[in-house]
Design a protein around this motif. Sequence first.
Motif, PDB file in Angstrom:
ATOM      1  N   HIS A  93       0.813  -1.351   0.006  1.00  0.00           N
ATOM      2  CA  HIS A  93       0.045   0.053  -0.125  1.00  0.00           C
ATOM      3  C   HIS A  93       0.734   1.268  -0.019  1.00  0.00           C
ATOM      4  CE1 HIS A  93      -2.366   3.295   2.016  1.00  0.00           C
ATOM      5  NE2 HIS A  93      -3.252   2.760   1.150  1.00  0.00           N
ATOM      6  N   ASP A  94       1.988   1.124   0.859  1.00  0.00           N
ATOM      7  CA  ASP A  94       2.871   2.366   0.750  1.00  0.00           C
ATOM      8  C   ASP A  94       3.888   2.581  -0.455  1.00  0.00           C
ATOM      9  OD1 ASP A  94       1.780   2.906   3.066  1.00  0.00           O
ATOM     10  OD2 ASP A  94       3.514   2.017   4.591  1.00  0.00           O
ATOM     11  N   GLY A  95       3.657   1.462  -1.328  1.00  0.00           N
ATOM     12  CA  GLY A  95       4.341   1.831  -2.604  1.00  0.00           C
ATOM     13  C   GLY A  95       5.687   0.824  -2.779  1.00  0.00           C
ATOM     14  N   TRP A  96       5.781  -0.038  -1.966  1.00  0.00           N
ATOM     15  CA  TRP A  96       7.073  -0.863  -1.820  1.00  0.00           C
ATOM     16  C   TRP A  96       6.603  -1.978  -2.849  1.00  0.00           C
ATOM     17  CZ3 TRP A  96      11.747  -0.511   0.794  1.00  0.00           C
ATOM     18  CH2 TRP A  96      11.741   0.728   1.506  1.00  0.00           C
ATOM     19  N   THR A  97       7.693  -2.449  -3.573  1.00  0.00           N
ATOM     20  CA  THR A  97       7.527  -3.723  -4.431  1.00  0.00           C
ATOM     21  C   THR A  97       8.043  -4.930  -3.460  1.00  0.00           C
ATOM     22  OG1 THR A  97       7.743  -2.732  -6.545  1.00  0.00           O
ATOM     23  CG2 THR A  97       8.142  -4.988  -6.371  1.00  0.00           C
ATOM     24  N   VAL A  98       7.330  -5.906  -3.179  1.00  0.00           N
ATOM     25  CA  VAL A  98       7.388  -6.672  -2.019  1.00  0.00           C
ATOM     26  C   VAL A  98       7.637  -8.186  -2.986  1.00  0.00           C
ATOM     27  CG1 VAL A  98       6.331  -8.272  -0.563  1.00  0.00           C
ATOM     28  CG2 VAL A  98       5.777  -5.809  -0.268  1.00  0.00           C
ATOM     29  N   VAL A  99       9.029  -8.827  -2.519  1.00  0.00           N
ATOM     30  CA  VAL A  99       9.528  -9.844  -3.090  1.00  0.00           C
ATOM     31  C   VAL A  99      10.045 -10.943  -2.122  1.00  0.00           C
ATOM     32  CG1 VAL A  99      11.305 -10.990  -4.904  1.00  0.00           C
ATOM     33  CG2 VAL A  99      10.190  -8.689  -5.186  1.00  0.00           C
ATOM     34  N   LEU A 100       9.693 -12.073  -2.170  1.00  0.00           N
ATOM     35  CA  LEU A 100      10.008 -13.080  -1.428  1.00  0.00           C
ATOM     36  C   LEU A 100      11.539 -13.848  -1.931  1.00  0.00           C
ATOM     37  CD1 LEU A 100       6.710 -15.088  -0.596  1.00  0.00           C
ATOM     38  CD2 LEU A 100       7.654 -13.046   0.436  1.00  0.00           C
ATOM     39  N   ALA A 101      12.606 -13.955  -0.923  1.00  0.00           N
ATOM     40  CA  ALA A 101      13.557 -14.609  -1.374  1.00  0.00           C
ATOM     41  C   ALA A 101      13.838 -15.930  -0.490  1.00  0.00           C
ATOM     42  CB  ALA A 101      14.886 -13.709  -1.140  1.00  0.00           C
ATOM     43  N   THR A 102      13.625 -16.878  -0.981  1.00  0.00           N
ATOM     44  CA  THR A 102      13.478 -18.248  -0.195  1.00  0.00           C
ATOM     45  C   THR A 102      14.223 -19.483  -0.578  1.00  0.00           C
ATOM     46  OG1 THR A 102      12.144 -19.844   0.970  1.00  0.00           O
ATOM     47  CG2 THR A 102      11.357 -18.688  -0.999  1.00  0.00           C
ATOM     48  N   SER A 103      14.859 -20.322   0.160  1.00  0.00           N
ATOM     49  CA  SER A 103      15.546 -21.637  -0.578  1.00  0.00           C
ATOM     50  C   SER A 103      14.331 -22.322  -0.616  1.00  0.00           C
ATOM     51  CB  SER A 103      16.448 -22.145   0.642  1.00  0.00           C
ATOM     52  OG  SER A 103      15.807 -22.356   2.050  1.00  0.00           O
ATOM     53  N   ALA A 104      13.061 -22.367  -0.436  1.00  0.00           N
ATOM     54  CA  ALA A 104      11.716 -23.186  -0.412  1.00  0.00           C
ATOM     55  C   ALA A 104      11.406 -23.108  -2.004  1.00  0.00           C
ATOM     56  CB  ALA A 104      10.689 -22.690   0.079  1.00  0.00           C
ATOM     57  N   SER A 105      10.976 -24.126  -2.392  1.00  0.00           N
ATOM     58  CA  SER A 105      10.201 -24.189  -3.881  1.00  0.00           C
ATOM     59  C   SER A 105       8.990 -25.040  -3.708  1.00  0.00           C
ATOM     60  CB  SER A 105      11.671 -24.558  -4.678  1.00  0.00           C
ATOM     61  OG  SER A 105      11.937 -25.899  -4.466  1.00  0.00           O
ATOM     62  N   GLY A 106       8.299 -25.206  -5.062  1.00  0.00           N
ATOM     63  CA  GLY A 106       7.546 -26.340  -5.200  1.00  0.00           C
ATOM     64  C   GLY A 106       6.312 -26.125  -4.119  1.00  0.00           C
ATOM     65  N   SER A 107       5.991 -27.390  -3.815  1.00  0.00           N
ATOM     66  CA  SER A 107       4.972 -27.374  -3.018  1.00  0.00           C
ATOM     67  C   SER A 107       5.265 -26.825  -1.476  1.00  0.00           C
ATOM     68  CB  SER A 107       4.462 -28.929  -2.833  1.00  0.00           C
ATOM     69  OG  SER A 107       5.511 -29.650  -2.232  1.00  0.00           O
ATOM     70  N   GLU A 108       6.460 -26.916  -1.231  1.00  0.00           N
ATOM     71  CA  GLU A 108       6.683 -26.192  -0.006  1.00  0.00           C
ATOM     72  C   GLU A 108       6.463 -24.702  -0.087  1.00  0.00           C
ATOM     73  OE1 GLU A 108      10.625 -25.402   2.891  1.00  0.00           O
ATOM     74  OE2 GLU A 108      10.627 -26.982   1.405  1.00  0.00           O
ATOM     75  N   LEU A 109       7.068 -24.056  -1.006  1.00  0.00           N
ATOM     76  CA  LEU A 109       6.773 -22.745  -1.169  1.00  0.00           C
ATOM     77  C   LEU A 109       5.275 -22.370  -1.354  1.00  0.00           C
ATOM     78  CD1 LEU A 109       7.609 -19.770  -1.659  1.00  0.00           C
ATOM     79  CD2 LEU A 109       8.092 -20.350  -3.959  1.00  0.00           C
ATOM     80  N   GLY A 110       4.427 -23.318  -2.059  1.00  0.00           N
ATOM     81  CA  GLY A 110       2.954 -23.202  -2.042  1.00  0.00           C
ATOM     82  C   GLY A 110       2.443 -23.006  -0.682  1.00  0.00           C
TER      83      GLY A 110
END
Length: 219
Positions: free
Chosen positions: A99-116
């Motif tokens: 809402h404040d104008g930031w672009t939110v990005v996740l950076a994680t070692s998870a992938s696939g079903s775990e990330l979901g």
Amino acid sequence: MEQRAAVFDVDGTLVDTNHLHVVTWWEAFRQAGHTVPMHAVHRAVGLGSSDLVAHLLGEDRDRDEDAALGAAHKALYGQYFDRLPALPGAGELLRRLRHDGWTVVLATSASGSELGALRRAIDADDAIEATASSEDVREGKPAAEPVEHALELAGVPASRAVFVGDTVWDMRAGAKAGVRCVGVLCGGIPRADLEEAGAQAVYADPADLLARLDTSPLT
């Protein structure tokens, strides 16, 4: 206004999973005949699977066992996918930043079903612009590559970004990538360790950061 990126680690930062990882990695090692103290596993959480095994078993280990250990952990941890708990304020923080104008990005070692499963727990997909997962990089944290890839996805230079994480590995990765680093204590790592690794500010959890957002690096 010039675009800004808020990059977030996920495990232990937005979702309360670190101790689940400790127990399931401990069990995976135990099943394979390795005695690894839980406190040592806890300190290694945040590394990618192969890096975590190398960190805990050493370079002279039987590397042929790495894949089986990772698969065992994945199977054990997968039992919790339907009930992973978001940390207090996680979704609200991401939506406020969007809402404040930031672009939110996740950076994680998870992938696939775990990330979901993690994204379902956070329940803020409307606020998340993109995700840099372990499948997108050659080297995981503490290398800078996961954070750098997140910045590429956001289209934002390091000077206009903040990285929020809960481990020493997160802080080192963010520092190497040249972004401002914010630590949270909800992953169980002490404040002093996070600050030594590069955290410019430390908060209890996402709710605490949200409550003090106006005086934080994410103002």
